[in-house]
Design a protein around this motif. Structure first.
Motif, PDB file in Angstrom:
ATOM      1  N   MET A   1       0.856  -1.180   0.000  1.00  0.00           N
ATOM      2  CA  MET A   1       0.000   0.000   0.000  1.00  0.00           C
ATOM      3  C   MET A   1       0.896   1.235   0.000  1.00  0.00           C
ATOM      4  N   ASP A   2       0.633   2.150  -0.917  1.00  0.00           N
ATOM      5  CA  ASP A   2       1.443   3.361  -1.018  1.00  0.00           C
ATOM      6  C   ASP A   2       1.045   4.382   0.043  1.00  0.00           C
ATOM      7  N   VAL A   3       2.036   4.831   0.796  1.00  0.00           N
ATOM      8  CA  VAL A   3       1.824   5.920   1.747  1.00  0.00           C
ATOM      9  C   VAL A   3       2.076   7.223   0.996  1.00  0.00           C
ATOM     10  N   VAL A   4       1.061   8.063   0.916  1.00  0.00           N
ATOM     11  CA  VAL A   4       1.133   9.327   0.192  1.00  0.00           C
ATOM     12  C   VAL A   4       1.861  10.379   1.017  1.00  0.00           C
ATOM     13  N   ARG A   5       1.550  10.428   2.302  1.00  0.00           N
ATOM     14  CA  ARG A   5       2.186  11.390   3.196  1.00  0.00           C
ATOM     15  C   ARG A   5       2.037  10.924   4.635  1.00  0.00           C
ATOM     16  N   VAL A  34      -2.934   7.111   2.939  1.00  0.00           N
ATOM     17  CA  VAL A  34      -2.697   6.069   1.933  1.00  0.00           C
ATOM     18  C   VAL A  34      -3.790   6.118   0.868  1.00  0.00           C
ATOM     19  N   LYS A  35      -3.456   5.606  -0.303  1.00  0.00           N
ATOM     20  CA  LYS A  35      -4.457   5.448  -1.355  1.00  0.00           C
ATOM     21  C   LYS A  35      -5.411   4.330  -0.944  1.00  0.00           C
ATOM     22  N   GLU A  60       5.288   1.435  10.459  1.00  0.00           N
ATOM     23  CA  GLU A  60       5.957   2.689  10.125  1.00  0.00           C
ATOM     24  C   GLU A  60       5.508   3.836  11.021  1.00  0.00           C
ATOM     25  N   GLU A 159      -8.459   8.557  -0.698  1.00  0.00           N
ATOM     26  CA  GLU A 159      -7.439   8.262   0.301  1.00  0.00           C
ATOM     27  C   GLU A 159      -8.069   7.876   1.641  1.00  0.00           C
TER      28      GLU A 159
END
Length: 191
Positions: A1-5, A34-35, A60, A159
Protein backbone atom coordinates in the motif's frame (compact mmCIF):
# COMPACT_ATOMS: atom_id res chain seq x y z
CA UNK A 1 0.00 0.00 0.00
CA UNK A 2 1.44 3.36 -1.02
CA UNK A 3 1.82 5.92 1.75
CA UNK A 4 1.13 9.33 0.19
CA UNK A 5 2.19 11.39 3.20
CA UNK A 6 2.87 11.20 6.93
CA UNK A 7 1.51 13.81 9.33
CA UNK A 8 2.56 13.98 12.98
CA UNK A 9 1.38 15.96 15.99
CA UNK A 10 2.67 16.55 19.52
CA UNK A 11 0.58 17.98 22.38
CA UNK A 12 2.41 18.41 25.69
CA UNK A 13 0.39 19.66 28.67
CA UNK A 14 2.33 21.08 31.61
CA UNK A 15 -0.36 23.08 33.47
CA UNK A 16 -4.02 22.31 34.15
CA UNK A 17 -6.43 24.36 36.27
CA UNK A 18 -3.60 26.62 37.38
CA UNK A 19 -1.50 23.74 38.69
CA UNK A 20 1.88 22.70 37.33
CA UNK A 21 2.03 18.99 36.54
CA UNK A 22 4.52 16.83 38.41
CA UNK A 23 5.32 15.34 34.97
CA UNK A 24 4.04 16.62 31.63
CA UNK A 25 1.39 14.74 29.69
CA UNK A 26 2.73 14.20 26.19
CA UNK A 27 0.34 12.97 23.54
CA UNK A 28 1.45 12.22 20.00
CA UNK A 29 -0.46 11.26 16.90
CA UNK A 30 0.87 10.03 13.60
CA UNK A 31 -1.27 9.65 10.49
CA UNK A 32 -0.35 7.76 7.35
CA UNK A 33 -2.34 8.97 4.36
CA UNK A 34 -2.70 6.07 1.93
CA UNK A 35 -4.46 5.45 -1.35
CA UNK A 36 -7.71 3.55 -0.82
CA UNK A 37 -7.79 0.73 -3.40
CA UNK A 38 -11.55 0.35 -2.87
CA UNK A 39 -12.46 4.02 -3.32
CA UNK A 40 -15.13 4.63 -5.93
CA UNK A 41 -15.73 0.91 -6.43
CA UNK A 42 -18.94 -0.96 -5.77
CA UNK A 43 -19.36 -2.90 -2.53
CA UNK A 44 -16.53 -5.38 -1.92
CA UNK A 45 -17.18 -8.27 0.44
CA UNK A 46 -13.52 -9.18 0.98
CA UNK A 47 -11.43 -6.48 2.68
CA UNK A 48 -8.57 -8.81 3.65
CA UNK A 49 -6.10 -6.87 1.47
CA UNK A 50 -6.63 -3.82 3.69
CA UNK A 51 -6.16 -5.89 6.85
CA UNK A 52 -2.92 -7.34 5.49
CA UNK A 53 -1.62 -3.91 4.43
CA UNK A 54 -2.19 -2.50 7.91
CA UNK A 55 0.87 -4.31 9.27
CA UNK A 56 3.44 -2.31 7.30
CA UNK A 57 1.54 0.98 7.66
CA UNK A 58 1.16 0.44 11.39
CA UNK A 59 4.81 -0.47 11.90
CA UNK A 60 5.96 2.69 10.13
CA UNK A 61 3.75 5.16 11.97
CA UNK A 62 4.07 3.45 15.36
CA UNK A 63 7.87 3.74 15.14
CA UNK A 64 7.53 7.45 14.36
CA UNK A 65 5.08 7.86 17.24
CA UNK A 66 7.39 6.19 19.74
CA UNK A 67 10.27 8.41 18.62
CA UNK A 68 8.09 11.52 19.05
CA UNK A 69 7.50 10.51 22.67
CA UNK A 70 11.07 11.70 23.26
CA UNK A 71 12.02 8.84 25.56
CA UNK A 72 8.89 9.09 27.70
CA UNK A 73 7.09 5.79 28.31
CA UNK A 74 3.91 5.03 26.40
CA UNK A 75 1.17 4.33 28.94
CA UNK A 76 -1.91 4.88 26.77
CA UNK A 77 -2.80 4.34 23.17
CA UNK A 78 -5.61 4.61 20.64
CA UNK A 79 -6.19 4.27 16.92
CA UNK A 80 -8.38 5.80 14.26
CA UNK A 81 -9.08 6.34 10.58
CA UNK A 82 -10.65 8.97 8.38
CA UNK A 83 -11.77 7.59 5.02
CA UNK A 84 -12.11 9.91 2.05
CA UNK A 85 -15.63 10.40 0.69
CA UNK A 86 -15.17 7.98 -2.24
CA UNK A 87 -14.67 5.17 0.28
CA UNK A 88 -16.69 3.75 3.14
CA UNK A 89 -16.16 3.64 6.88
CA UNK A 90 -15.61 -0.12 6.79
CA UNK A 91 -12.43 0.43 4.75
CA UNK A 92 -10.94 2.32 7.71
CA UNK A 93 -12.19 -0.28 10.18
CA UNK A 94 -10.43 -2.99 8.15
CA UNK A 95 -7.15 -1.13 8.60
CA UNK A 96 -7.58 -1.05 12.41
CA UNK A 97 -8.18 -4.71 13.26
CA UNK A 98 -6.17 -6.79 15.71
CA UNK A 99 -3.42 -7.11 13.09
CA UNK A 100 -2.81 -3.35 13.30
CA UNK A 101 -3.33 -3.32 17.07
CA UNK A 102 -0.67 -5.99 17.58
CA UNK A 103 1.83 -3.87 15.65
CA UNK A 104 1.09 -0.93 17.98
CA UNK A 105 1.50 -3.15 21.04
CA UNK A 106 4.84 -4.40 19.78
CA UNK A 107 6.07 -0.85 19.13
CA UNK A 108 5.32 0.29 22.69
CA UNK A 109 6.74 -2.79 24.40
CA UNK A 110 3.51 -4.66 25.04
CA UNK A 111 0.00 -4.03 26.24
CA UNK A 112 -2.81 -6.36 27.19
CA UNK A 113 -5.83 -4.04 26.95
CA UNK A 114 -8.14 -3.69 23.99
CA UNK A 115 -7.15 -0.61 21.95
CA UNK A 116 -9.99 1.89 21.62
CA UNK A 117 -10.65 3.37 18.18
CA UNK A 118 -12.74 5.76 16.12
CA UNK A 119 -13.44 5.79 12.39
CA UNK A 120 -15.40 8.05 10.07
CA UNK A 121 -15.80 9.20 6.49
CA UNK A 122 -14.68 12.78 5.88
CA UNK A 123 -12.94 15.17 3.56
CA UNK A 124 -9.86 17.34 3.74
CA UNK A 125 -9.87 19.33 6.94
CA UNK A 126 -11.71 16.66 8.93
CA UNK A 127 -11.06 16.25 12.62
CA UNK A 128 -11.40 13.07 14.65
CA UNK A 129 -11.19 12.41 18.38
CA UNK A 130 -9.00 9.37 19.03
CA UNK A 131 -9.88 7.78 22.38
CA UNK A 132 -7.00 6.82 24.66
CA UNK A 133 -6.89 4.21 27.43
CA UNK A 134 -4.22 2.62 29.61
CA UNK A 135 -2.42 -0.02 27.58
CA UNK A 136 -2.54 -2.78 30.18
CA UNK A 137 -5.91 -2.38 31.93
CA UNK A 138 -9.04 -0.62 30.68
CA UNK A 139 -10.36 0.00 34.21
CA UNK A 140 -7.61 2.52 34.98
CA UNK A 141 -9.84 5.61 34.77
CA UNK A 142 -7.01 8.13 35.11
CA UNK A 143 -5.96 7.33 31.55
CA UNK A 144 -9.37 7.78 29.86
CA UNK A 145 -8.59 10.61 27.48
CA UNK A 146 -8.62 11.56 23.81
CA UNK A 147 -6.56 13.44 21.27
CA UNK A 148 -8.21 15.51 18.58
CA UNK A 149 -6.45 15.19 15.26
CA UNK A 150 -7.26 17.59 12.41
CA UNK A 151 -5.94 16.77 8.96
CA UNK A 152 -5.97 19.99 6.97
CA UNK A 153 -4.62 18.42 3.77
CA UNK A 154 -6.16 14.96 3.89
CA UNK A 155 -7.87 12.72 3.06
CA UNK A 156 -8.69 13.29 -0.58
CA UNK A 157 -11.72 11.33 -1.82
CA UNK A 158 -9.62 8.30 -2.83
CA UNK A 159 -7.44 8.26 0.30
CA UNK A 160 -7.57 7.12 3.92
CA UNK A 161 -5.72 8.46 6.93
CA UNK A 162 -4.68 5.72 9.35
CA UNK A 163 -3.80 7.13 12.78
CA UNK A 164 -2.09 5.97 15.95
CA UNK A 165 -1.97 7.96 19.19
CA UNK A 166 0.20 7.50 22.25
CA UNK A 167 0.24 9.23 25.66
CA UNK A 168 2.87 9.27 28.39
CA UNK A 169 0.56 9.24 31.42
CA UNK A 170 -2.99 9.77 32.62
CA UNK A 171 -4.86 13.07 32.63
CA UNK A 172 -3.38 15.93 34.63
CA UNK A 173 -5.18 16.33 37.98
CA UNK A 174 -7.17 13.09 37.57
CA UNK A 175 -9.25 12.45 40.68
CA UNK A 176 -12.40 10.48 39.90
CA UNK A 177 -11.41 7.17 41.45
CA UNK A 178 -10.99 3.73 39.97
CA UNK A 179 -7.93 1.54 40.21
CA UNK A 180 -4.60 3.28 39.77
CA UNK A 181 -2.00 2.38 37.22
CA UNK A 182 0.12 0.91 40.02
CA UNK A 183 -2.80 -1.29 41.18
CA UNK A 184 -3.47 -2.68 37.69
CA UNK A 185 -2.64 -6.34 37.25
CA UNK A 186 -2.55 -6.22 33.44
CA UNK A 187 -3.39 -9.90 33.05
CA UNK A 188 -6.85 -9.76 31.51
CA UNK A 189 -6.68 -6.36 29.84
CA UNK A 190 -9.38 -5.03 32.16
CA UNK A 191 -7.96 -4.79 35.71
Amino acid sequence: MDVVRILSFIDEARFEAGRRADAPLRKVAVAAVVKNPFAGRPYQEDLSDLIAASTAVGAEIAAIGVSLMGGLPVESYGKGAIVGVAGEQEHGVAMLTTVYGDVLRQAVGGGTAWISSATKVGGMGSAIDIPLAYKDALFVRSHYDAMTVTLHSAPRPDEMAIICCFASRGRLNHRVGGISRDEAEGRDGLR
